[in-house]
Design a protein around this motif. Sequence first.
Motif, PDB file in Angstrom:
ATOM      1  N   SER A  42     -14.068  39.599  -4.423  1.00 26.67           N
ATOM      2  CA  SER A  42     -14.462  38.475  -3.172  1.00 26.67           C
ATOM      3  C   SER A  42     -14.460  37.281  -3.832  1.00 26.67           C
ATOM      4  CB  SER A  42     -16.028  38.815  -3.014  1.00 26.67           C
ATOM      5  OG  SER A  42     -16.807  38.976  -4.103  1.00 26.67           O
ATOM      6  N   LYS A  43     -14.530  36.200  -2.657  1.00 26.48           N
ATOM      7  CA  LYS A  43     -14.480  34.978  -3.153  1.00 26.48           C
ATOM      8  C   LYS A  43     -15.858  34.443  -3.182  1.00 26.48           C
ATOM      9  CE  LYS A  43     -11.382  32.680  -0.809  1.00 26.48           C
ATOM     10  NZ  LYS A  43     -10.519  32.074   0.348  1.00 26.48           N
ATOM     11  N   VAL A  44     -15.789  33.538  -4.253  1.00 27.00           N
ATOM     12  CA  VAL A  44     -17.127  33.073  -4.395  1.00 27.00           C
ATOM     13  C   VAL A  44     -17.153  31.406  -4.587  1.00 27.00           C
ATOM     14  CG1 VAL A  44     -19.101  32.711  -6.173  1.00 27.00           C
ATOM     15  CG2 VAL A  44     -17.893  34.927  -5.681  1.00 27.00           C
ATOM     16  N   PHE A  45     -18.174  30.605  -3.743  1.00 23.66           N
ATOM     17  CA  PHE A  45     -18.264  29.358  -3.898  1.00 23.66           C
ATOM     18  C   PHE A  45     -19.048  29.091  -4.984  1.00 23.66           C
ATOM     19  CE2 PHE A  45     -20.657  25.643  -2.349  1.00 23.66           C
ATOM     20  CZ  PHE A  45     -19.717  24.524  -2.290  1.00 23.66           C
ATOM     21  N   LEU A  46     -18.876  27.894  -5.793  1.00 21.94           N
ATOM     22  CA  LEU A  46     -19.675  27.563  -6.803  1.00 21.94           C
ATOM     23  C   LEU A  46     -20.281  26.244  -6.662  1.00 21.94           C
ATOM     24  CD1 LEU A  46     -20.663  27.829  -9.685  1.00 21.94           C
ATOM     25  CD2 LEU A  46     -18.590  26.429 -10.318  1.00 21.94           C
ATOM     26  N   GLU A  47     -21.536  26.304  -6.815  1.00 21.99           N
ATOM     27  CA  GLU A  47     -22.447  25.035  -6.522  1.00 21.99           C
ATOM     28  C   GLU A  47     -23.240  24.927  -7.640  1.00 21.99           C
ATOM     29  OE1 GLU A  47     -26.248  23.857  -3.969  1.00 21.99           O
ATOM     30  OE2 GLU A  47     -24.598  24.906  -2.710  1.00 21.99           O
ATOM     31  N   VAL A  48     -23.362  23.472  -8.674  1.00 25.53           N
ATOM     32  CA  VAL A  48     -24.384  23.160  -9.575  1.00 25.53           C
ATOM     33  C   VAL A  48     -25.280  22.372  -9.034  1.00 25.53           C
ATOM     34  CG1 VAL A  48     -24.381  22.419 -11.949  1.00 25.53           C
ATOM     35  CG2 VAL A  48     -22.332  23.645 -11.207  1.00 25.53           C
ATOM     36  N   ASP A  49     -26.497  22.440  -9.228  1.00 25.60           N
ATOM     37  CA  ASP A  49     -27.526  21.753  -8.651  1.00 25.60           C
ATOM     38  C   ASP A  49     -28.329  21.162  -9.754  1.00 25.60           C
ATOM     39  OD1 ASP A  49     -29.829  20.544  -7.282  1.00 25.60           O
ATOM     40  OD2 ASP A  49     -30.745  22.395  -6.353  1.00 25.60           O
ATOM     41  N   TYR A  50     -28.118  19.917  -9.905  1.00 27.50           N
ATOM     42  CA  TYR A  50     -28.755  18.984 -10.910  1.00 27.50           C
ATOM     43  C   TYR A  50     -30.099  18.244 -10.448  1.00 27.50           C
ATOM     44  CZ  TYR A  50     -24.570  19.468 -13.918  1.00 27.50           C
ATOM     45  OH  TYR A  50     -23.564  19.905 -14.624  1.00 27.50           O
ATOM     46  N   SER A  51     -30.188  18.719  -9.320  1.00 22.92           N
ATOM     47  CA  SER A  51     -31.413  17.734  -8.811  1.00 22.92           C
ATOM     48  C   SER A  51     -32.754  17.672  -9.257  1.00 22.92           C
ATOM     49  CB  SER A  51     -31.355  17.998  -7.216  1.00 22.92           C
ATOM     50  OG  SER A  51     -31.959  19.442  -7.010  1.00 22.92           O
TER      51      SER A  51
END
Length: 194
Positions: A42-51
């Motif tokens: 499957s296709k995966v979207f990557l998000e990195v949250d530094y908040s």
Amino acid sequence: MKHKVLILAGLLCLWSAASVFAAKVKPVAVASGNISVLKSPSKVFLEVDYSSAKVGEQALDEYLKGRGDDFVRDWPEDIKKTSASFAFSFNRENRKGAQIPFPLMEDAGDAAYKLVIRIESIDMGNGSRFFNPFAPPKAGGIIISGAVDIVDTKTNEVVCTLKVNKVKGRGDVSESKRLSWMFGELARYICKLL
């Protein structure tokens, strides 16, 4: 002589207890849900949250400002490099399963899942490994703690949460490279759970 034997026995007991405790703490562990969704192609979207990220007692933004304008200016580019490092390692380790497309997607688009890495604490490490030829590769590496959520993009439901406990990358003089090493290591730990 009797005291030396008692001291040695006590030290052995402490070492054994520390070894047992250390063996139980995993750098990445499933906190809830089912990580096997990443086993299927499957296709995966990557998000990195530094908040919520803190460096010691400082918020990440304060830390960067304290290091200088060049650190603030270069941070967005560092984030891109480290995200690409994570994606590269993840895709290599999980060849038959879910993949993060290159170039990295700007939004979730048609991805089946979203992988959200939430950084809570960062130890930025240092370049000390290069000044000590006997130091192990991870000496001075960046250490992070936080969580990873795997989100089904169709339902926006978190299907799995991973606890990240002090994942450490390799040491390097460059902070950007230390971040990349650490994200590569995080990807490998996640794929070991599949």
